[in-house]
Design a protein around this motif. Structure first.
Motif, PDB file in Angstrom:
ATOM      1  N   PRO A 265       0.623  -1.273   0.132  1.00  0.00           N
ATOM      2  CA  PRO A 265      -0.107  -0.039   0.055  1.00  0.00           C
ATOM      3  C   PRO A 265       0.673   1.329  -0.051  1.00  0.00           C
ATOM      4  N   TYR A 266       0.018   2.420  -0.187  1.00  0.00           N
ATOM      5  CA  TYR A 266       0.727   3.713  -0.558  1.00  0.00           C
ATOM      6  C   TYR A 266       0.126   4.663   0.782  1.00  0.00           C
ATOM      7  N   ARG A 267       0.797   5.840   0.850  1.00  0.00           N
ATOM      8  CA  ARG A 267       0.125   6.999   2.017  1.00  0.00           C
ATOM      9  C   ARG A 267       0.292   7.989   0.979  1.00  0.00           C
ATOM     10  N   VAL A 268      -0.569   9.096   1.316  1.00  0.00           N
ATOM     11  CA  VAL A 268      -0.523  10.607   0.924  1.00  0.00           C
ATOM     12  C   VAL A 268       0.477  11.287   1.975  1.00  0.00           C
ATOM     13  N   VAL A 269       1.137  12.215   1.677  1.00  0.00           N
ATOM     14  CA  VAL A 269       1.817  13.104   2.772  1.00  0.00           C
ATOM     15  C   VAL A 269       1.496  14.704   2.162  1.00  0.00           C
ATOM     16  N   ALA A 270       1.168  15.301   3.072  1.00  0.00           N
ATOM     17  CA  ALA A 270       0.959  16.790   3.004  1.00  0.00           C
ATOM     18  C   ALA A 270       1.961  17.564   3.744  1.00  0.00           C
ATOM     19  N   GLY A 271       2.368  18.551   3.378  1.00  0.00           N
ATOM     20  CA  GLY A 271       3.375  19.514   3.949  1.00  0.00           C
ATOM     21  C   GLY A 271       3.383  20.840   3.165  1.00  0.00           C
ATOM     22  N   ARG A 272       4.157  21.626   3.913  1.00  0.00           N
ATOM     23  CA  ARG A 272       4.378  22.982   3.560  1.00  0.00           C
ATOM     24  C   ARG A 272       5.794  23.411   3.286  1.00  0.00           C
ATOM     25  N   GLY A 294       1.417  24.438  -0.384  1.00  0.00           N
ATOM     26  CA  GLY A 294       2.174  23.363   0.295  1.00  0.00           C
ATOM     27  C   GLY A 294       2.339  22.182  -0.993  1.00  0.00           C
ATOM     28  N   PHE A 295       2.623  21.054  -0.550  1.00  0.00           N
ATOM     29  CA  PHE A 295       2.685  19.975  -1.736  1.00  0.00           C
ATOM     30  C   PHE A 295       1.877  18.679  -1.207  1.00  0.00           C
ATOM     31  N   LEU A 296       1.656  17.938  -1.955  1.00  0.00           N
ATOM     32  CA  LEU A 296       1.088  16.541  -1.945  1.00  0.00           C
ATOM     33  C   LEU A 296       2.160  15.525  -2.428  1.00  0.00           C
ATOM     34  N   ALA A 297       2.291  14.546  -1.793  1.00  0.00           N
ATOM     35  CA  ALA A 297       3.259  13.346  -2.071  1.00  0.00           C
ATOM     36  C   ALA A 297       2.609  12.025  -2.109  1.00  0.00           C
ATOM     37  N   LEU A 298       2.841  11.000  -3.038  1.00  0.00           N
ATOM     38  CA  LEU A 298       2.378   9.719  -2.898  1.00  0.00           C
ATOM     39  C   LEU A 298       3.555   8.799  -2.534  1.00  0.00           C
ATOM     40  N   VAL A 299       3.655   8.150  -1.549  1.00  0.00           N
ATOM     41  CA  VAL A 299       4.960   7.366  -1.051  1.00  0.00           C
ATOM     42  C   VAL A 299       4.540   6.078  -0.496  1.00  0.00           C
ATOM     43  N   PRO A 300       5.515   5.000  -0.602  1.00  0.00           N
ATOM     44  CA  PRO A 300       5.028   3.718  -0.017  1.00  0.00           C
ATOM     45  C   PRO A 300       4.733   3.750   1.470  1.00  0.00           C
ATOM     46  N   ALA A 301       3.590   3.217   1.861  1.00  0.00           N
ATOM     47  CA  ALA A 301       3.151   3.279   3.222  1.00  0.00           C
ATOM     48  C   ALA A 301       4.517   2.991   4.103  1.00  0.00           C
ATOM     49  N   PHE A 303       7.654   4.291   4.014  1.00  0.00           N
ATOM     50  CA  PHE A 303       8.182   5.404   3.863  1.00  0.00           C
ATOM     51  C   PHE A 303       8.433   6.223   5.328  1.00  0.00           C
ATOM     52  N   GLU A 304       9.710   6.418   5.989  1.00  0.00           N
ATOM     53  CA  GLU A 304       9.736   7.161   7.124  1.00  0.00           C
ATOM     54  C   GLU A 304       9.761   8.412   6.886  1.00  0.00           C
ATOM     55  N   VAL A 305       8.870   9.456   7.301  1.00  0.00           N
ATOM     56  CA  VAL A 305       8.716  10.646   7.155  1.00  0.00           C
ATOM     57  C   VAL A 305       9.289  11.507   8.482  1.00  0.00           C
ATOM     58  N   SER A 306       9.545  12.719   8.419  1.00  0.00           N
ATOM     59  CA  SER A 306       9.881  13.627   9.544  1.00  0.00           C
ATOM     60  C   SER A 306       9.376  14.938   9.200  1.00  0.00           C
ATOM     61  N   GLY A 307       9.453  15.815  10.255  1.00  0.00           N
ATOM     62  CA  GLY A 307       9.204  17.364  10.223  1.00  0.00           C
ATOM     63  C   GLY A 307       7.677  17.455  10.136  1.00  0.00           C
ATOM     64  N   PRO A 308       7.166  18.648  10.130  1.00  0.00           N
ATOM     65  CA  PRO A 308       5.702  18.664  10.232  1.00  0.00           C
ATOM     66  C   PRO A 308       5.041  18.396   8.914  1.00  0.00           C
ATOM     67  N   VAL A 309       4.474  17.263   9.119  1.00  0.00           N
ATOM     68  CA  VAL A 309       3.548  16.818   7.546  1.00  0.00           C
ATOM     69  C   VAL A 309       2.343  16.031   8.264  1.00  0.00           C
ATOM     70  N   GLY A 310       1.261  16.000   7.373  1.00  0.00           N
ATOM     71  CA  GLY A 310       0.143  15.178   7.750  1.00  0.00           C
ATOM     72  C   GLY A 310       0.406  13.879   6.888  1.00  0.00           C
ATOM     73  N   VAL A 311       0.257  12.762   7.384  1.00  0.00           N
ATOM     74  CA  VAL A 311       0.248  11.517   6.605  1.00  0.00           C
ATOM     75  C   VAL A 311      -1.252  10.554   6.500  1.00  0.00           C
ATOM     76  N   SER A 312      -1.389  10.231   5.389  1.00  0.00           N
ATOM     77  CA  SER A 312      -2.839   9.713   5.482  1.00  0.00           C
ATOM     78  C   SER A 312      -2.588   8.276   5.855  1.00  0.00           C
ATOM     79  N   SER A 313      -3.868   7.514   6.058  1.00  0.00           N
ATOM     80  CA  SER A 313      -4.183   6.145   6.197  1.00  0.00           C
ATOM     81  C   SER A 313      -3.472   5.414   4.879  1.00  0.00           C
ATOM     82  N   PRO A 314      -3.196   4.158   4.864  1.00  0.00           N
ATOM     83  CA  PRO A 314      -2.737   3.425   3.639  1.00  0.00           C
ATOM     84  C   PRO A 314      -3.790   3.219   2.543  1.00  0.00           C
TER      85      PRO A 314
END
Length: 443
Positions: A265-272, A294-301, A303-314
């Motif tokens: 599965p994948y996740r959508v990441v939202a950030g600024r 800001g931006f939206l990104a489609l990444v593998p579920a 994927f380790e994110v850092s910083g102030p971003v919102g991460v969706s459900s898989p």
């Protein structure tokens, strides 16, 4: 008239004293109805008092007169009993004006009161416009505008889809939404006065015990304009997000980058922040799209994110040959990640869905709790944002000020105002935990 110094006495019709009055009009005619337009306080001393009093009162009732003020002396020592009886029978408020009070004093008092009401309504309209405009800039602008409208008008405000309208409103909602009937409508349902206005393909339904005043209707008009713009923007933005995300996947597969994205599965990441954008773009360039500020990104579920971003459900791949990602799921994930971004910006850390007590609580009950806890702040989005940032930074004035882009003294002032409005001591762990959950569940 609430002016005690005028010495007015209510002789009958006390239950109808809430009728609107636009001005006072003095007339000694036996039939003044040709010169009336409605909602007057008719003042008379009975100089040419009619012989048929019931017909006289009936004419005033049909002309929309709000009340009669009868001045005693010099013509009559007391208000004629026939007038009292006719007014009582026909539901017309009747006031006795004492000899010490000239009609001019009554007219001046009414004029001053109407001017005061006009100023108060203008102030209310200006304050409401500012509150609604600020609400339209929040993460979930449509919901925020509806909540703010409910607060400023002390009503219930809902955006209703004709397909899911309540049964008691279904026919009215369908007619208003279709554009073939009235452009707006009102109805009395039980104890509630309901108004309906179209907003794109939906209908704004406002419910309240009392009807809306003209100034309050103007507030609704502001909300309608904002909701119309927001719904068009939301539909446009949703379509753009869906196209961007879907085309990104197609481009990745077509250009041989599907292996980089990997299986779902994948996740959508939202950030600024530009830094977070650049980190993701280095690996998932075609799958990172700029959206608004800001931006939206489609990444593998995983994927380790850092910083102030919102991460969706898989988001899972569909089971059809080729394993395409359903566009509807991408759209929902993008909205979820964007909503979580507000929490992430307050804490400076990634925000994930159902990563706390939210997963154990009924969403409807959680939202009701949030609105009760934060009721005093719902019309003040700047206080809600400050409280979220301050709690997210563990009560640090400096870090909260940096998140908000204001001076630390501004944060102190706002938090002290929050404490006064909520009646809570934010120095206690219980209050901080309760309010943090309320902010999370508020949406």
């Amino acid at each position: 008239m609430a002016r005690v110094d005028l010495g007015l006495t209510v002789l009958c019709g006390a239950d109808a004293l809430d009728r609107p009055i636009r001005w006072a009009h003095v007339s000694e005619l036996e039939d003044p109805t040709p010169y009336l337009v409605g909602e007057e306080l008719l003042l008379t001393a009975g100089v040419r008092f009619p012989s048929d009093v019931p017909a006289y009162v009936a004419g005033l009732v049909s002309s929309g007169v709000s009340a009669i003020g009868f001045g005693v002396e010099p013509e009559y020592p007391t208000v004629p009993s026939s007038l009292v009886a006719a007014c009582a029978t026909q539901g017309m408020p009747l006031l006795e004006v004492p000899p010490s009070t000239p009609f001019l004093a009554v007219s001046q008092a009414l004029g001053a009161l109407l001017a005061e009401i006009a100023v108060r309504e203008q102030r209310m309209l200006a304050d409401s416009q500012r509150a609604l405009t600020r609400a339209a800039t929040r993460v979930r602008p449509v919901e925020s505008v509806l909540t703010t409208l409910a607060v400023v008008l002390n009503c219930r405000a809902d955006l209703v889809d004709p397909a899911t309208a309540p049964s008691e409103l279904a026919s009215l909602v369908a007619r208003v939404a279709s554009g073939t009937g009235p452009r707006s409508a009102s109805a009395q349902l039980g104890d509630e006065h309901v108004t309906l206005d179209p907003v794109e393909s939906a209908v704004l339904v406002v419910r309240r015990v009392t009807p809306l005043s003209p100034a309050e209707r103007a507030v609704v008009a502001v909300a309608l304009a904002l909701l119309g713009l927001l719904r068009r923007d939301v539909e446009s933005e949703r379509g753009r997000i869906a196209r961007l995300a879907a085309s990104a996947v197609l481009r990745a597969r077509a250009s041989g980058l599907a292996g980089v994205l990997g299986p779902g599965p994948y996740r959508v990441v939202a950030g600024r922040s530009r830094a977070d954008h650049d980190v993701l773009a280095q690996t998932y360039g075609p799958l990172v799209s700029k959206v608004e500020d800001g931006f939206l990104a489609l990444v593998p579920a995983g994927f380790e994110v850092s910083g102030p971003v919102g991460v969706s459900s898989p988001v899972a791949e569909s089971e059809v040959p080729g394993g395409e990602i359903p566009g509807g799921e991408i759209l929902g994930a993008a909205g979820e990640a964007s909503a979580l971004l507000a929490r992430a910006l307050a804490t400076g850390e990634p925000a994930f869905p159902a990563s706390d007590l939210s997963c154990l609580v009924d969403p409807v009950a959680a939202r009701a709790f949030a609105r009760r806890e934060l009721a005093a702040l719902l019309g003040r989005p700047e206080l809600i944002d400050t409280l979220r940032a301050w709690l997210g930074q563990h009560g640090s004035w400096d870090r909260a000020a940096a998140v908000l882009g204001v001076h630390r003294n501004s944060v102190r002032h706002r938090i002290s105002h929050v404490e006064r409005l909520l009646g809570r001591d934010l120095g206690t762990a219980d209050a901080r935990a309760s309010l943090w959950l309320a902010l999370t569940w508020l949406g």
